[in-house]
Design a protein around this motif. Structure first.
Motif, PDB file in Angstrom:
ATOM      1  N   VAL A 131       8.508  23.546  -5.010  1.00 40.92           N
ATOM      2  CA  VAL A 131       9.331  24.114  -6.079  1.00 40.92           C
ATOM      3  C   VAL A 131       8.750  23.634  -7.403  1.00 40.92           C
ATOM      4  O   VAL A 131       8.473  22.440  -7.573  1.00 40.92           O
ATOM      5  N   ALA A 132       8.557  24.546  -8.334  1.00 39.83           N
ATOM      6  CA  ALA A 132       8.004  24.179  -9.635  1.00 39.83           C
ATOM      7  C   ALA A 132       8.804  23.042 -10.258  1.00 39.83           C
ATOM      8  O   ALA A 132      10.030  23.106 -10.340  1.00 39.83           O
ATOM      9  N   GLU A 133       8.116  21.968 -10.691  1.00 37.30           N
ATOM     10  CA  GLU A 133       8.725  20.784 -11.298  1.00 37.30           C
ATOM     11  C   GLU A 133       9.693  20.080 -10.358  1.00 37.30           C
ATOM     12  O   GLU A 133      10.548  19.308 -10.795  1.00 37.30           O
ATOM     13  N   GLY A 134       9.562  20.352  -9.046  1.00 35.41           N
ATOM     14  CA  GLY A 134      10.409  19.698  -8.068  1.00 35.41           C
ATOM     15  C   GLY A 134       9.593  19.222  -6.883  1.00 35.41           C
ATOM     16  O   GLY A 134       8.381  18.994  -7.000  1.00 35.41           O
ATOM     17  N   PRO A 135      10.219  19.049  -5.715  1.00 38.48           N
ATOM     18  CA  PRO A 135       9.495  18.529  -4.556  1.00 38.48           C
ATOM     19  C   PRO A 135       8.344  19.449  -4.126  1.00 38.48           C
ATOM     20  O   PRO A 135       8.408  20.669  -4.300  1.00 38.48           O
ATOM     21  N   LEU A 136       7.325  18.825  -3.531  1.00 42.61           N
ATOM     22  CA  LEU A 136       6.232  19.602  -2.945  1.00 42.61           C
ATOM     23  C   LEU A 136       6.562  20.014  -1.517  1.00 42.61           C
ATOM     24  O   LEU A 136       5.973  20.964  -1.003  1.00 42.61           O
ATOM     25  N   PHE A 137       7.498  19.292  -0.888  1.00 47.41           N
ATOM     26  CA  PHE A 137       7.899  19.586   0.486  1.00 47.41           C
ATOM     27  C   PHE A 137       9.221  18.888   0.759  1.00 47.41           C
ATOM     28  O   PHE A 137       9.693  18.084  -0.040  1.00 47.41           O
ATOM     29  N   ASP A 138       9.842  19.215   1.907  1.00 50.55           N
ATOM     30  CA  ASP A 138      11.124  18.605   2.242  1.00 50.55           C
ATOM     31  C   ASP A 138      10.923  17.190   2.771  1.00 50.55           C
ATOM     32  O   ASP A 138       9.798  16.722   2.951  1.00 50.55           O
ATOM     33  N   TYR A 139      12.050  16.486   3.041  1.00 57.01           N
ATOM     34  CA  TYR A 139      11.954  15.141   3.588  1.00 57.01           C
ATOM     35  C   TYR A 139      11.813  15.155   5.097  1.00 57.01           C
ATOM     36  O   TYR A 139      11.008  14.411   5.656  1.00 57.01           O
ATOM     37  N   ASN A 140      12.598  15.985   5.802  1.00 52.71           N
ATOM     38  CA  ASN A 140      12.681  15.920   7.257  1.00 52.71           C
ATOM     39  C   ASN A 140      11.370  16.293   7.934  1.00 52.71           C
ATOM     40  O   ASN A 140      10.848  15.558   8.764  1.00 52.71           O
ATOM     41  N   VAL A 141      10.799  17.438   7.588  1.00 54.85           N
ATOM     42  CA  VAL A 141       9.559  17.907   8.207  1.00 54.85           C
ATOM     43  C   VAL A 141       8.339  17.363   7.463  1.00 54.85           C
ATOM     44  O   VAL A 141       7.310  17.050   8.054  1.00 54.85           O
ATOM     45  N   GLY A 142       8.474  17.252   6.142  1.00 56.31           N
ATOM     46  CA  GLY A 142       7.363  16.759   5.342  1.00 56.31           C
ATOM     47  C   GLY A 142       6.264  17.771   5.130  1.00 56.31           C
ATOM     48  O   GLY A 142       5.112  17.406   4.894  1.00 56.31           O
ATOM     49  N   GLY A 143       6.608  19.051   5.225  1.00 55.76           N
ATOM     50  CA  GLY A 143       5.614  20.103   5.039  1.00 55.76           C
ATOM     51  C   GLY A 143       6.241  21.351   4.465  1.00 55.76           C
ATOM     52  O   GLY A 143       7.444  21.400   4.163  1.00 55.76           O
ATOM     53  N   SER A 144       5.444  22.399   4.366  1.00 59.03           N
ATOM     54  CA  SER A 144       5.893  23.620   3.705  1.00 59.03           C
ATOM     55  C   SER A 144       6.935  24.386   4.504  1.00 59.03           C
ATOM     56  O   SER A 144       7.602  25.269   3.970  1.00 59.03           O
ATOM     57  N   THR A 145       7.100  24.054   5.798  1.00 57.99           N
ATOM     58  CA  THR A 145       8.072  24.783   6.632  1.00 57.99           C
ATOM     59  C   THR A 145       9.454  24.164   6.595  1.00 57.99           C
ATOM     60  O   THR A 145      10.414  24.773   7.059  1.00 57.99           O
TER      61      THR A 145
END
Length: 786
Positions: A131-145
């Motif tokens: 997300v622009a100016e936000g996280p590059l990925f989630d916490y649980n999976v740690g990737g784009s999915t």
């Protein structure tokens, strides 16, 4: 659409679950009601609603709605089409279970019963990836999915909020409280406001409640997520948890949350001083009296050409550290430790690693403060400024703190000119063991407990590998991976000093103790370099008012050689500090370098600096000394000299680590340098033989003279006993000279070199000795097997 009747009791709860697809530019509304058995929506309760496009044609969202303490009912699913044909609404996979819903939610399969509040201004958005100016990925999976919830669009007005509400939590009145846990990402400015946590009776609305916890401001980089735990006391009625993102004026920053859970029992929070930041800030807290926050990150920072590429603990992009995100010039971030409690008889060592990479890096300071955490009422105990590392280096700092009952440590970073001014810290510890380990320092892991104090903008600095006009390698390791400290930033002002200050050396009460300071130094290439002065003074005083114990004057080494010096510190009855001062002379731009410093109890070894005439220069100048009546100094070197096409390749034994002394011809034409032997005491009936080896390689070689002088070393009152001029050897050959001295009482030997008219005139000597036998052999060659 009406469900079959659901028969339950007041003590039973249910979870209604379904998937929906809302794809189309004119989507209307999807509502879910819990109704009486007759299915009358007007007599029922709206338990879920959503409007507008929420998916694409291939995605589905899951919803879990918890229904508590209700007797028999039906579920009614109502769809209202939009204003055009592009408003199809679809559902699938409906189910109902006796499970009160999922409070543990990673959002991978939907919101798990968490819903948007109707008491807010905008909605949280479920998303994946960058997300622009936000996280590059989630916490649980740690990737784009992986999925998470975020909000970054408040509509430009202050005071707005986005609230996500949990399913109702059934209270059981057993006296045990609850713990709310979630992971958050908040990037990038402190003005962003807060994420507030609420817990309130399910029969009430969130808009009337007071938060029980709040996460203030910027706390993470784009790659890191932080966990927060909030305790909720035992509840007598069913309750609801709400997470509210609140906007401050002029804020457009991003809040993100993931992996939310509500469990019965206490939260387990690890509060400690020692912290590697892998699991958060430990017991450290953000100050409220600064401009922005320290933030946790992993991998590189958001700004290019500044900050570390990885942490210190793990050494990979998975490891975490904290840093100041350099955005605005002069912004300060202060992080406060837990209270440190000690006794008057105890001392503490604060240790941490830092990275200061970037062309505009500002300042890093450490304060010892009262328990209030006020820097203004504290004492500055460490400071460092400017770029000190590369993107892959971390430096260690140790600070000794003594005789304080209770205090905090404050870490203050100040941003330089944006945006290349990120400052990072990792692996903070505190211990009660001071010992002498802090004084014995190779600088390969940082400055240990040694600190820098300056009178101007110049200062000692850490360096690895080759330094222009300075050492080619360090002393400890002897290659470009080793680290040492150096100074070469003098300007045109005479008399300025830069101090390298030791930790406090603790002395046992009522005992006068002697100590020995040892260090290795490299000083190249001009005699006008000034000096390295050695001080020892009571720790209660400030450096600068004392008389030095010892001084190393002028040019002493080539670029490959290091010399050891030892200074005796006698009869110390109180705690003291050692300082090494770079002392500037006028128009000097030469380099001082120091390595392998130690402070040990007891006298210095007599083996160093002894009055030995015979010398192969492997361990220094032996008893030979530089004259004060010349232009420059003889210097010790290993391998070839700094000027190509002149000087030897090795010492006379052809050993790669063999040492010799030489005169650096790049100092200027016709420069004189004189080396004096120790006094040679003899009688009128005794003869001596002075023996040495020389290398005269270069097209502009000047003259090498040897004098027998009176005890005062005055060449003008002495006798020339040997002279040679011009090129006599190549780079690998050495010539030996034996000079007999007959029927003379006590004297000194003076070896004088005069450089030629160009830089190709380095003059070297090695293997000096004196023997009472006129038919002398060369014990140094015999020792070398030649």
């Amino acid at each position: 659409m009406l469900s079959p009747s659901v028969v339950t009791t007041l003590s039973t709860s249910r979870t209604f679950s379904f998937w929906y697809n809302l794809h189309g530019t004119a989507i209307g509304t999807l509502n879910v009601y819990r109704t009486p058995i007759d299915g009358d929506i007007n007599a029922g309760e709206l338990i879920f609603t959503v409007s507008g496009q929420r998916t694409n044609s291939t995605s589905w969202l899951q919803i879990n709605v918890d229904i508590f303490n209700i007797s028999s009912f039906k579920i009614a699913v109502e769809a209202i089409t939009g204003l055009t044909d592009f408003s199809d609404i679809a559902i699938d996979g409906v189910s109902i279970s006796p499970d009160a819903g999922t409070f543990d939610c990673s959002f991978e399969d939907g919101p798990c019963g968490w819903i948007q509040s109707t008491d807010d201004d905008v909605d949280w958005v479920r998303t994946q990836g960058d997300v622009a100016e936000g996280p590059l990925f989630d916490y649980n999976v740690g990737g784009s999915t992986g999925f998470y919830y975020y909000i970054n669009n408040f509509g430009g007005s202050s005071g707005k909020s986005a609230i996500l509400v949990s399913p109702d939590v059934i209270a059981n009145g057993n006296g045990i409280g609850w713990c709310v846990s979630f992971w958050f990402n908040s990037y990038p400015t402190r003005e962003m406001g807060s994420i507030d946590v609420y817990a309130y009776p399910s029969s009430e609305n969130v808009g009337t409640q007071t938060p029980i916890a709040s996460i203030q401001g910027h706390q993470t980089g784009r790659r890191a997520w932080l966990q927060t735990l909030t305790e909720i006391p035992d509840q007598s009625t069913n309750f609801t948890v709400a997470l509210a993102a609140n906007q401050q004026p002029s804020s457009s920053d991003v809040y993100a949350i993931d992996d939310v859970s509500i469990t019965q029992g206490d939260c387990h929070v690890n509060l400690t001083f020692d912290c590697d930041f892998e699991d958060g800030f430990c017991g450290w807290s953000q100050s409220l009296n600064d401009d922005r926050n320290w933030v946790i990150e992993r991998g590189p920072t958001a700004n290019s050409n500044t900050g570390p590429l990885f942490d210190h603990t793990i050494g990979t992009i998975d490891g975490k550290y904290i840093y100041l995100h350099g955005i605005s010039f002069g912004d300060k971030a202060v992080l406060l430790s837990l209270d440190v409690v000690t006794r008057f008889s105890q001392s503490r060592v604060v240790s941490f690693w830092y990275n200061m990479f970037g062309g505009a890096v500002g300042d890093l300071k450490v304060y010892q403060t009262p328990i209030s955490g006020s820097i203004n009422d504290g004492v500055e105990i460490f400071t460092v400024s400017g770029q000190r590392t590369t993107a892959t280096e971390w430096l260690k700092q140790e600070i000794v703190i003594s005789n304080t009952v209770i205090f905090k440590i404050a870490l203050e970073a100040t941003a330089g000119f944006p945006i290349a001014s990120d400052i990072a810290i990792d692996d903070i510890t505190i211990s009660t063991d001071t010992g002498v380990e802090s004084f014995n320092c190779s600088f390969d892991d940082g400055p240990c407990g040694w600190t820098f104090v300056v009178e101007d903008d110049s200062h000692w600095q850490l360096q690895g590998g080759e330094l222009s006009d300075g050492p080619l390698v360090d002393h400890t390791i002897g290659d470009n991976t080793g680290v040492y400290v150096f100074y070469n930033e003098f300007g045109l002002t005479t008399g300025l000093k830069s101090y390298l200050i030791s930790p406090t050396v603790y002395v046992e009460e009522n005992m006068a103790q002697s100590w020995c300071l040892s260090f290795w130094y490299n000083s190249f290439p001009l005699k006008t370099v000034g000096s390295i002065d050695v001080y020892a003074y009571p720790s209660t005083e400030s450096v600068g008012t004392q008389t030095p114990l010892a001084s190393i004057q002028g040019h002493q080494t080539g670029r490959r050689a290091w010399l050891q010096t030892m200074t005796e510190i006698p009869n110390q009855s109180a705690n003291f500090t050692v300082a090494l001062a770079a002392n500037q002379q006028a128009l000097s731009s030469d380099v001082y370098a120091i390595d392998d410093v130690s402070i040990t109890q007891g006298s210095c070894s007599a083996a160093v600096g002894g009055e030995d005439f015979d010398c192969d220069f492997q361990d220094g100048f032996c008893g030979w000394s530089q004259s004060n009546d010349d232009d420059t100094n003889w210097a010790i070197e290993q391998g070839s000299t700094d000027t190509s096409g002149t000087g030897p390749t090795y010492d006379r034994t052809q050993a790669e680590d063999g040492a010799y002394i030489y005169v650096e011809s790049s100092l200027g034409a016709s420069k004189r340098t004189v080396m004096l032997s120790p006094s040679v005491v003899t009688t009128l009936s005794t003869s001596r033989t002075f023996s040495f080896w020389y290398n005269l390689h270069g097209t502009a070689i000047g003259t090498l003279n040897v004098y027998r002088t009176p005890i005062d070393g005055d060449i003008n009152a002495g006798e020339l006993i040997f002279t040679v001029s011009g090129q006599r050897t190549n780079s690998t050959s050495w010539l030996q000279i034996n000079v007999d001295i007959f029927n003379i009482s006590s004297f000194k030997i003076a070896v004088e070199a005069i450089t030629g008219l160009t830089d190709f005139s380095d003059i070297a000597i090695d293997g000096v000795s004196i023997s009472p036998d006129a038919e002398c052999s060369d014990p140094l060659l015999e020792k070398a097997g030649l």
